[in-house]
Design a protein around this motif. Structure first.
Motif, PDB file in Angstrom:
ATOM      1  N   CYS A 223      -4.919  -8.555  -0.921  1.00  0.00           N
ATOM      2  CA  CYS A 223      -5.941  -7.832  -1.297  1.00  0.00           C
ATOM      3  C   CYS A 223      -7.095  -8.943  -2.094  1.00  0.00           C
ATOM      4  N   CYS A 224      -7.082 -10.073  -1.899  1.00  0.00           N
ATOM      5  CA  CYS A 224      -8.018 -11.140  -2.568  1.00  0.00           C
ATOM      6  C   CYS A 224      -9.430 -10.733  -2.074  1.00  0.00           C
TER       7      CYS A 224
ATOM      8  N   LYS B 211       0.755  -1.293   0.005  1.00  0.00           N
ATOM      9  CA  LYS B 211       0.025  -0.028   0.012  1.00  0.00           C
ATOM     10  C   LYS B 211       0.951   1.208  -0.097  1.00  0.00           C
ATOM     11  N   GLN B 212       1.930   1.292   0.800  1.00  0.00           N
ATOM     12  CA  GLN B 212       2.708   2.611   0.880  1.00  0.00           C
ATOM     13  C   GLN B 212       3.642   2.658  -0.465  1.00  0.00           C
TER      14      GLN B 212
ATOM     15  N   ARG C 124      -4.950 -17.268 -12.689  1.00  0.00           N
ATOM     16  CA  ARG C 124      -6.300 -17.795 -12.735  1.00  0.00           C
ATOM     17  C   ARG C 124      -7.217 -17.119 -11.509  1.00  0.00           C
ATOM     18  N   ILE C 125      -6.450 -17.075 -10.426  1.00  0.00           N
ATOM     19  CA  ILE C 125      -7.350 -16.844  -9.195  1.00  0.00           C
ATOM     20  C   ILE C 125      -7.471 -15.094  -9.345  1.00  0.00           C
ATOM     21  N   LEU C 126      -6.637 -14.388  -9.690  1.00  0.00           N
ATOM     22  CA  LEU C 126      -6.905 -13.054 -10.100  1.00  0.00           C
ATOM     23  C   LEU C 126      -8.082 -12.779 -11.012  1.00  0.00           C
TER      24      LEU C 126
ATOM     25  N   HIS D 223       0.191 -12.020  -8.207  1.00  0.00           N
ATOM     26  CA  HIS D 223      -0.721 -12.433  -7.199  1.00  0.00           C
ATOM     27  C   HIS D 223      -1.371 -11.394  -6.345  1.00  0.00           C
ATOM     28  N   CYS D 224      -2.304 -11.974  -5.763  1.00  0.00           N
ATOM     29  CA  CYS D 224      -3.218 -11.229  -4.835  1.00  0.00           C
ATOM     30  C   CYS D 224      -2.784 -11.392  -3.350  1.00  0.00           C
ATOM     31  N   GLY D 225      -1.920 -12.018  -3.106  1.00  0.00           N
ATOM     32  CA  GLY D 225      -1.531 -12.268  -1.417  1.00  0.00           C
ATOM     33  C   GLY D 225      -2.229 -13.286  -0.736  1.00  0.00           C
ATOM     34  N   GLY D 226      -2.033 -12.987   0.407  1.00  0.00           N
ATOM     35  CA  GLY D 226      -3.013 -13.840   1.406  1.00  0.00           C
ATOM     36  C   GLY D 226      -3.194 -15.273   1.304  1.00  0.00           C
ATOM     37  N   ASP D 227      -3.984 -15.665   1.777  1.00  0.00           N
ATOM     38  CA  ASP D 227      -4.169 -17.107   1.960  1.00  0.00           C
ATOM     39  C   ASP D 227      -4.368 -17.747   0.460  1.00  0.00           C
ATOM     40  N   LEU D 228      -4.931 -17.163  -0.439  1.00  0.00           N
ATOM     41  CA  LEU D 228      -5.234 -17.587  -1.935  1.00  0.00           C
ATOM     42  C   LEU D 228      -3.845 -17.664  -2.756  1.00  0.00           C
TER      43      LEU D 228
END
Length: 268
Positions: free
Chosen positions: A198-199, A69-70, A226-228, A119-124
């Motif tokens: 940010c998923c 974010k920064q 594919r997740i994104l 990728h969108c990070g996090g658990d996914l």
């Protein structure tokens, strides 16, 4: 030297060409130099903006921790500095994470976005293998040249390394002409990637999105793309068969032309 005072640090930037703004956001350890295959192409169509993220190149090197974010707020400050209103965005790897945060932070400022090898990070998030991650993250005691050569198998497909030495040689030359990133900022950027998530917010995105990945990316496996694409409303997906992580070099024409066609469809 063009500098933007962004959040009390200096961000080095360059602009090329005229027209609607296109901001190119680089990945881990990257900067202006990362776009040696993009700026000559895109400057014929856009006012192309490149910059060194905090902690790299000629931008400030503050101590960590950093957050994605920064880094997105730095990018937005630069858009403000350049009076770039409705901008196109192309972000690769960590730059794709920054682009996701940027479009969530200021959707009214963004026309359309290409997210590459990210990728969108996090658990996914689908991580690289532990072996790849261990080798990639450990630069202790290595020279600049040793770091670049160590990472080549993580950035380029085996086919490219075997059959297209001119691509590898051009990449090595560019990398070795840039200053070695300090270890403290390398780890600060790595920490930003590790804490990124940010998923759950992706369904909020209403800006047109194109997701591009290489099927043989070992750093950010293609399943992440594919997740994104599945979580962003109306997102488009391109998977380049046989390509590795550094699609901006290995798949220059595919990335450039696909991105340009996508952006042109979303000019208002």
């Amino acid at each position: 030297m063009p500098l933007c005072k962004c959040q009390e640090i200096d961000i080095y930037y360059e602009t090329s060409g005229d027209g609607q703004p296109l901001m190119l956001i680089s990945g881990l350890s990257g900067g202006n130099w990362s776009w040696y295959e993009q700026v000559p192409f895109f400057k014929n169509h856009f006012r192309t903006i490149t910059f060194d993220n905090r902690g790299a190149g000629r931008s400030s090197m503050p101590a960590g921790p950093y957050s994605i974010k920064q880094l997105a707020e730095d990018a937005l400050s630069l858009l403000n500095h350049l009076a770039a209103d409705k901008s196109f965005i192309l972000g690769l790897s960590m730059g794709g994470m920054i682009a996701q945060e940027l479009v969530l932070l200021a959707p009214h400022r963004i026309q359309a976005v290409v997210l590459g090898c990210t990728h969108c990070g996090g658990d996914l998030r689908i991580p690289p293998s532990p072996e790849v991650l261990e080798i990639f993250m450990n630069n202790t005691g290595l020279s600049h040249e040793q770091i670049v050569d160590k990472n080549l198998p993580f950035f380029f497909s085996e086919s490219c390394r075997k059959n297209r030495p001119h691509v590898i040689n051009a990449y090595r030359k560019v990398q070795l002409e840039t200053p070695l990133q300090p270890e403290h900022t390398f780890h600060a950027q790595l920490q930003a990637i590790g804490s990124f998530s940010c998923c759950d917010r992706l369904p909020q995105i209403q800006v047109p999105i194109l997701v591009i990945t290489g099927s043989d990316d070992v750093l950010v496996p293609a399943a992440n793309a594919r997740i994104l694409a599945g979580r962003i409303p109306h997102a488009e997906l391109i998977e380049i068969p046989g390509a590795g992580h550094a699609i901006h070099a290995e798949c220059r024409d595919h990335l450039n032309e696909s991105s340009l066609a996508f952006f042109k469809r979303h000019v208002f």
